[in-house]
Structures are given as C-alpha cells and as structure tokens.
Scaffold this motif. Sequence first.
Motif, mmCIF file in Angstrom:
data_model
loop_
_atom_site.group_PDB
_atom_site.id
_atom_site.type_symbol
_atom_site.label_atom_id
_atom_site.label_comp_id
_atom_site.label_asym_id
_atom_site.label_seq_id
_atom_site.Cartn_x
_atom_site.Cartn_y
_atom_site.Cartn_z
ATOM 1 N N ASP A 1 38.139 62.317 14.467
ATOM 2 C CA ASP A 1 37.837 61.593 13.222
ATOM 3 C C ASP A 1 38.924 60.592 12.830
ATOM 4 O O ASP A 1 39.059 60.259 11.647
ATOM 5 C CB ASP A 1 37.612 62.581 12.068
ATOM 6 C CG ASP A 1 36.504 63.584 12.363
ATOM 7 O OD1 ASP A 1 35.471 63.172 12.904
ATOM 8 O OD2 ASP A 1 36.698 64.781 12.073
ATOM 9 N N LYS A 2 39.663 60.094 13.799
ATOM 10 C CA LYS A 2 40.706 59.111 13.508
ATOM 11 C C LYS A 2 40.410 57.808 14.239
ATOM 12 O O LYS A 2 40.042 57.803 15.415
ATOM 13 C CB LYS A 2 42.081 59.635 13.954
ATOM 14 C CG LYS A 2 42.542 60.893 13.230
ATOM 15 C CD LYS A 2 42.809 60.648 11.755
ATOM 16 C CE LYS A 2 43.403 61.890 11.100
ATOM 17 N NZ LYS A 2 43.641 61.687 9.651
ATOM 18 N N HIS A 3 40.603 56.695 13.516
ATOM 19 C CA HIS A 3 40.499 55.378 14.122
ATOM 20 C C HIS A 3 41.888 54.735 14.155
ATOM 21 O O HIS A 3 42.891 55.365 13.782
ATOM 22 C CB HIS A 3 39.482 54.508 13.378
ATOM 23 C CG HIS A 3 39.713 54.371 11.904
ATOM 24 N ND1 HIS A 3 40.833 53.772 11.377
ATOM 25 C CD2 HIS A 3 38.964 54.775 10.834
ATOM 26 C CE1 HIS A 3 40.776 53.775 10.057
ATOM 27 N NE2 HIS A 3 39.653 54.393 9.699
ATOM 28 N N HIS A 4 41.950 53.480 14.566
ATOM 29 C CA HIS A 4 43.251 52.864 14.830
ATOM 30 C C HIS A 4 44.106 52.718 13.583
ATOM 31 O O HIS A 4 45.342 52.700 13.678
ATOM 32 C CB HIS A 4 43.040 51.491 15.479
ATOM 33 C CG HIS A 4 44.275 50.907 16.094
ATOM 34 N ND1 HIS A 4 44.818 51.386 17.272
ATOM 35 C CD2 HIS A 4 45.088 49.889 15.691
ATOM 36 C CE1 HIS A 4 45.892 50.695 17.577
ATOM 37 N NE2 HIS A 4 46.084 49.774 16.634
ATOM 38 N N PHE A 5 43.487 52.615 12.421
ATOM 39 C CA PHE A 5 44.263 52.385 11.207
ATOM 40 C C PHE A 5 44.660 53.672 10.485
ATOM 41 O O PHE A 5 45.630 53.663 9.722
ATOM 42 C CB PHE A 5 43.492 51.481 10.244
ATOM 43 C CG PHE A 5 43.444 50.037 10.674
ATOM 44 C CD1 PHE A 5 44.090 49.588 11.820
ATOM 45 C CD2 PHE A 5 42.754 49.107 9.915
ATOM 46 C CE1 PHE A 5 44.042 48.260 12.218
ATOM 47 C CE2 PHE A 5 42.700 47.771 10.289
ATOM 48 C CZ PHE A 5 43.339 47.339 11.440
ATOM 49 N N GLY B 1 40.203 45.852 13.662
ATOM 50 C CA GLY B 1 39.672 45.692 12.313
ATOM 51 C C GLY B 1 38.187 45.406 12.265
ATOM 52 O O GLY B 1 37.502 45.806 11.315
ATOM 53 N N ASP B 2 37.663 44.744 13.298
ATOM 54 C CA ASP B 2 36.237 44.413 13.315
ATOM 55 C C ASP B 2 35.356 45.647 13.429
ATOM 56 O O ASP B 2 34.150 45.573 13.165
ATOM 57 C CB ASP B 2 35.922 43.477 14.493
ATOM 58 C CG ASP B 2 36.551 42.107 14.329
ATOM 59 O OD1 ASP B 2 37.045 41.818 13.224
ATOM 60 O OD2 ASP B 2 36.561 41.337 15.308
ATOM 61 N N HIS B 3 35.941 46.771 13.777
ATOM 62 C CA HIS B 3 35.158 47.980 14.018
ATOM 63 C C HIS B 3 35.571 49.134 13.102
ATOM 64 O O HIS B 3 35.238 50.293 13.379
ATOM 65 C CB HIS B 3 35.299 48.395 15.486
ATOM 66 C CG HIS B 3 34.829 47.346 16.448
ATOM 67 N ND1 HIS B 3 33.522 47.250 16.852
ATOM 68 C CD2 HIS B 3 35.496 46.321 17.056
ATOM 69 C CE1 HIS B 3 33.392 46.229 17.692
ATOM 70 N NE2 HIS B 3 34.571 45.650 17.824
ATOM 71 N N ASP C 1 37.233 41.256 21.875
ATOM 72 C CA ASP C 1 36.554 42.332 21.157
ATOM 73 C C ASP C 1 37.094 43.691 21.559
ATOM 74 O O ASP C 1 37.190 44.603 20.730
ATOM 75 C CB ASP C 1 35.046 42.266 21.410
ATOM 76 C CG ASP C 1 34.293 43.351 20.652
ATOM 77 O OD1 ASP C 1 34.243 43.278 19.411
ATOM 78 O OD2 ASP C 1 33.782 44.291 21.297
ATOM 79 N N ALA C 2 37.460 43.857 22.822
ATOM 80 C CA ALA C 2 37.971 45.142 23.296
ATOM 81 C C ALA C 2 39.224 45.564 22.543
ATOM 82 O O ALA C 2 39.489 46.765 22.374
ATOM 83 C CB ALA C 2 38.259 45.072 24.792
ATOM 84 N N TYR C 3 40.009 44.579 22.081
ATOM 85 C CA TYR C 3 41.250 44.876 21.368
ATOM 86 C C TYR C 3 41.173 44.549 19.881
ATOM 87 O O TYR C 3 42.196 44.574 19.186
ATOM 88 C CB TYR C 3 42.415 44.136 22.027
ATOM 89 C CG TYR C 3 42.792 44.750 23.360
ATOM 90 C CD1 TYR C 3 43.601 45.881 23.423
ATOM 91 C CD2 TYR C 3 42.305 44.228 24.549
ATOM 92 C CE1 TYR C 3 43.932 46.452 24.630
ATOM 93 C CE2 TYR C 3 42.628 44.796 25.776
ATOM 94 C CZ TYR C 3 43.436 45.917 25.805
ATOM 95 O OH TYR C 3 43.752 46.500 27.008
ATOM 96 N N GLU D 1 38.758 55.535 18.209
ATOM 97 C CA GLU D 1 39.313 54.209 18.468
ATOM 98 C C GLU D 1 38.474 53.449 19.497
ATOM 99 O O GLU D 1 37.597 54.011 20.158
ATOM 100 C CB GLU D 1 40.763 54.337 18.952
ATOM 101 C CG GLU D 1 41.695 54.887 17.883
ATOM 102 C CD GLU D 1 43.131 54.473 18.071
ATOM 103 O OE1 GLU D 1 43.372 53.278 18.384
ATOM 104 O OE2 GLU D 1 44.016 55.325 17.900
ATOM 105 N N ARG D 2 38.780 52.186 19.644
ATOM 106 C CA ARG D 2 38.128 51.363 20.643
ATOM 107 C C ARG D 2 38.316 51.980 22.021
ATOM 108 O O ARG D 2 39.390 52.518 22.328
ATOM 109 C CB ARG D 2 38.713 49.944 20.634
ATOM 110 C CG ARG D 2 38.647 49.232 19.298
ATOM 111 C CD ARG D 2 37.216 48.882 18.921
ATOM 112 N NE ARG D 2 36.688 47.849 19.807
ATOM 113 C CZ ARG D 2 35.453 47.852 20.308
ATOM 114 N NH1 ARG D 2 34.629 48.852 20.045
ATOM 115 N NH2 ARG D 2 35.041 46.872 21.075
ATOM 116 N N PRO D 3 37.308 51.932 22.872
ATOM 117 C CA PRO D 3 37.420 52.544 24.204
ATOM 118 C C PRO D 3 38.636 52.067 24.992
ATOM 119 O O PRO D 3 39.240 52.853 25.741
ATOM 120 C CB PRO D 3 36.115 52.130 24.877
ATOM 121 C CG PRO D 3 35.143 51.956 23.759
ATOM 122 C CD PRO D 3 35.947 51.391 22.624
#
Length: 278
Positions: A248-252, A12-14, A7-9, A219-221
């Motif tokens: 305001d940016k996530h991994h994608f 897409g799930d988040h 889950d830490a990596y 992004e994920r912690p």
Amino acid sequence: MITDWDDAYANGDHIADAATYPELWATQSAQFRDELLSEDRARLDIAYGDAPREKYDLFLPSGTPKGLVVFVHGGYWKAFDKSSWSHLARGAVTRGWAVCMPSYTLAPDARLSEITLQIGAAITHAANKIAGPIHINGHSAGGHLVSRMVSDTSPLAPSVLTRIENTVSISGLNDLRPLLKTTMNDTLQLDEDEATRESAALLKPALPCSITCWVGADERPEFVRQNDLLANIWTGLGARTRSVHAPDKHHFNVIADLADPDSDLVACLLTPISAEDA
C-alpha cells in the motif's frame, strides 16, 4: 516492452493528489526543525564544502548518539533540498541516533558523478562529528547515491566506509542507462559512460555490505524492477541483501514511515542484515 520511458519514470502522473505532497513535506519538516531547535538539538546549514548547496542539517537525540544516520533526498538529482525532509529524521532520532540530511548541487549545475563526490564529502564531514557506526539511507535518486557509497568505487575513505554497518536504498535507481532515453536527460546530461560508471547494479559491493532495497508495492513497475535488480545482483557478489515491497505504498508515501520510530522501515534502517536473514 517499454516504449514510453518518460512515463515509466513519471511518478506524480500516477499518484492521486501528487501535487499536495511537496507542501505537506515542507510543513512537517519546518515543524520538526522548530521543535528540535527549541530543544537545542538541531544544527542547521553545516558547510561540508564551498558550493552554496554543500550544507547539511544535523539532528541530535537526547543524550549521546548511538551513531550516525544519513538520509539523502531524491528528486531525480535535479529538484528539492534538505529542507523538505527534516521530519523523516524523527524515527531514528527518537531511537537515539544523530541524523544528517545533506543538500547537494543539482543537475544541470553538477553531473551525477560530481553529486556522488559531494555526498561522500557530506558523510565524511558528519562522520567526523558523530562517533560510532554509520547507517545510510536515501530515496529515489538518493537511493542511488547511498548505494554508490557502498560500491567498490565508493568515494569514501576506508576509515569511513568501514563504519557503515547498514544501507537502505528506498526506491533506488540502480541502473541509470534507461534514463538516457528520457527527456529528463536534457537536464541530467548523462552519457553512456557516466551512466555505466554511476550505476550501482553494474558495480561490485564494497564488502562487507548489508543493504536492503525497499520499494512501495504500488510504485511504477520500473521502480520495482530497479529495486529488485540491485538486491539480486549484489547477493551474488557477496553482499547481505534483501528486497522489500512495502504494501500500500507508492513513490511519494513510501518514505513516510521514517518519521515513525516504531515502523518496520526504521527497524530495517537501524538493524543490519544478519547472515541468517540474507
């Protein structure tokens, strides 16, 4: 304490509507390639080795290039190829730089140490075609790979390494040891020794080194931690570093601004860190 390393990596799930991004990237990339092909400014599928995926695309500016930018894609070393990211060359190409986008053999058909060598070969091949300084950047697994290029165990020859003026590792994975605890390692097949040898945060920078560690603030912690880790360690080892948390940016979507020639991310990529800013 992290108990669920998968889950830490798991990005897409988040991320809302995560499944829509690959099609969006592919569409934007195809449009960009068609545009530059129509202007005779795209050179596609240049072989830098003998393996089927050892190829890169080269996008050219109008006029003589100021130098070479290299973008290395992510996908946890086991997904995607160069064709999904062509549009991200627009920012640097518009600013007058040639942009190389390589593919590489994916895990499990290649170990990470072999992929590192492939990226070194791709950069070397493109560097022989484009004169001037070299600026490199990559996303996620690609962020790991560009950091490896400017480490003290870089596969690059000194003649190429000394041309690298600036590096931007975007959401880079800089300590690979936690991945040993994930199910994706069934594909990556990392062991403790290789994870240690290939982790930029456990290596020294090849000096002089200008490197920005750039991550989305949303992004994920674990990605934020990995991002800041390299900047913190390499600062103490003599590199010029900075860590940026893009709001305001996530991994994608953290890479989207590479397509905008006026964005802060493109400015960061094209401008080495000065001693005053480090």
